[in-house]
Design a protein around this motif. Structure first.
Motif: not given
Length: 426
Positions: A314-315, A318-319, A321-322
């Protein structure tokens, strides 16, 4: 996924694409002459199309409905002969053709509304500038014309939603029946039950939206690109560049392709991460399920390790997708002002009226949105690709091919745990 519903999918889709391209070429080359030969000629040069419901019954539109039917019957008839033993040909062939037609008709509704915008907003502009000669009756009449078009759109949307729901559920049924017929080969793959039940459901649901939108985008390009090409003649010099023949036509293509490439590059890692996310979530969930019945499973150390994998993935998502969202939202913000920016010299020169501006903005928006299909739906496409990866593992097992590396890793782990025999061929 495809052979369960479509006969010989590679050949079917290739032949359908070639046949559609041939139909488009014939339509735009000798189509008008053929229509005139059967008594359904196109509009004369300079003749404006009717506004309202009458637009759908012009001779050239009636000719297209007949033209489409003829070409579909030829293509479908040949494939019915080729795939006479396939159980889903009625839905996969005739159903697909009907979806293509209603997608085209939906674009025609947009064209009818665009035709309405010209006279309405020209009258609107005259009334606001107090030039005189504009009556309330004229504006009311055009509002009624808009209502006619809108009601056609309402009926079409209801039909589209109802039919595509049934069409996609038939596809899911075909996949379900096919996978269950192969269940002895599939049952030992991690999350087999989830892949048959949930992944086929999600595949069908996502495809319902993406598939119809893709077809609609293609039909929009077929219809609106020629319109935008003609409307570009009203546009004068462009900022910085100067005069460019048919500028809007080329700018719509270049700008949209730029956005598509930008988002594809920015999001290139996301499908794999989404797929891995489903895998680590499934592994964590399955260990918890085992722990309900076996005291030696779902131990704290094991569960903690599995959840760490979930968190790590997930992390990473998130990166990625940022920076993907930075590219997506920046492009979207610039896109909102792009057309008005390039039209400023034309507007200042007074070369177009408000009605013409409305028509140009609509045509440009329709074309650019169609080209930006990947931009607008990239997140959903990523999810669909990840589901496709999971279902491909089923096809590998069915065809006795090696499973994807991540599935092999999980089976080795299960074999070590004693849940699956280490010498199992899967």
């Amino acid at each position: 996924m495809f052979q369960s519903f479509f006969p010989r999918p590679q050949l079917f889709f290739t032949s359908a694409a070639i046949w559609m391209l041939l139909c488009i070429i014939v339509w735009y080359t000798v189509g008008p002459q053929l229509g005139a030969a059967v008594g359904l000629p196109p509009l004369a040069p300079g003749e404006t199309p009717p506004v309202g419901l009458a637009y759908f019954f012009t001779p050239d539109n009636l000719w297209f409905y007949l033209y489409f039917t003829i070409f579909v019957l030829i293509f479908g008839g040949i494939w019915k002969i080729i795939a006479r033993d396939h159980p889903w040909t009625n839905w996969s062939i005739w159903g697909s053709a009907f979806i293509v037609f209603i997608a085209y008709f939906a674009v025609q509704v947009s064209v009818a509304i665009n035709n309405w915008r010209g006279p309405f907003f020209d009258l609107f502009q005259q009334a606001l500038s107090k030039q005189g000669g504009v009556t309330a009756g004229q504006l009311y009449a055009l509002q009624l014309n808009f209502l006619e078009i809108g009601m056609v759109g309402v009926v079409l949307n209801v039909i589209t939603a109802f039919f595509t729901n049934h069409y996609v559920f038939r596809w899911r049924t075909a996949m379900n029946d096919y996978y269950m017929s192969m269940w002895p080969k599939l049952r030992h793959i991690e999350g087999a039950s989830q892949r048959v039940q949930e992944d086929t459901m999600r595949f069908a649901n996502i495809l319902e939206g993406l598939g119809v939108t893709l077809i609609n985008s293609v039909m929009t390009l077929v219809v609106f690109l020629p319109l935008l090409f003609r409307m570009s003649e009203q546009v004068g010099d462009l900022p910085v560049i100067g005069a460019v023949p048919h500028a809007l036509f080329w700018l719509a293509i270049i700008w949209s392709l730029f956005g598509t490439v930008l988002l594809a590059v920015a999001g290139i890692k996301l499908p794999g991460l989404q797929f891995r996310n489903q895998r680590v979530e499934a592994a964590y969930r399955k260990e918890l399920v085992y722990g309900e019945d076996h005291a030696d499973r779902a131990q704290p150390v094991t569960v903690r390790e599995l959840f760490v994998n979930v968190r790590r993935n997930y992390f990473r998502m998130y990166w990625h997708y940022c920076y993907f969202n930075i590219a997506r939202y920046t492009y979207g913000q610039i896109d909102a002002i792009f057309l008005n920016f390039i039209l400023i010299p034309t507007i200042v020169a007074g070369r177009i009226t408000m009605g013409a501006w409305q028509q140009i903005a609509t045509a440009f928006g329709e074309v650019s949105n169609s080209f930006q299909y990947l931009v607008n739906y990239w997140s959903t496409i990523i999810e669909l690709l990840s589901i496709h990866k999971r279902l491909k593992a089923f096809e590998a097992a069915i065809d006795d091919q090696p499973l994807p590396a991540i599935d092999q890793h999980y089976l080795e782990r299960e074999a070590e745990a004693g849940e699956i025999a280490a010498d199992r061929p899967y």
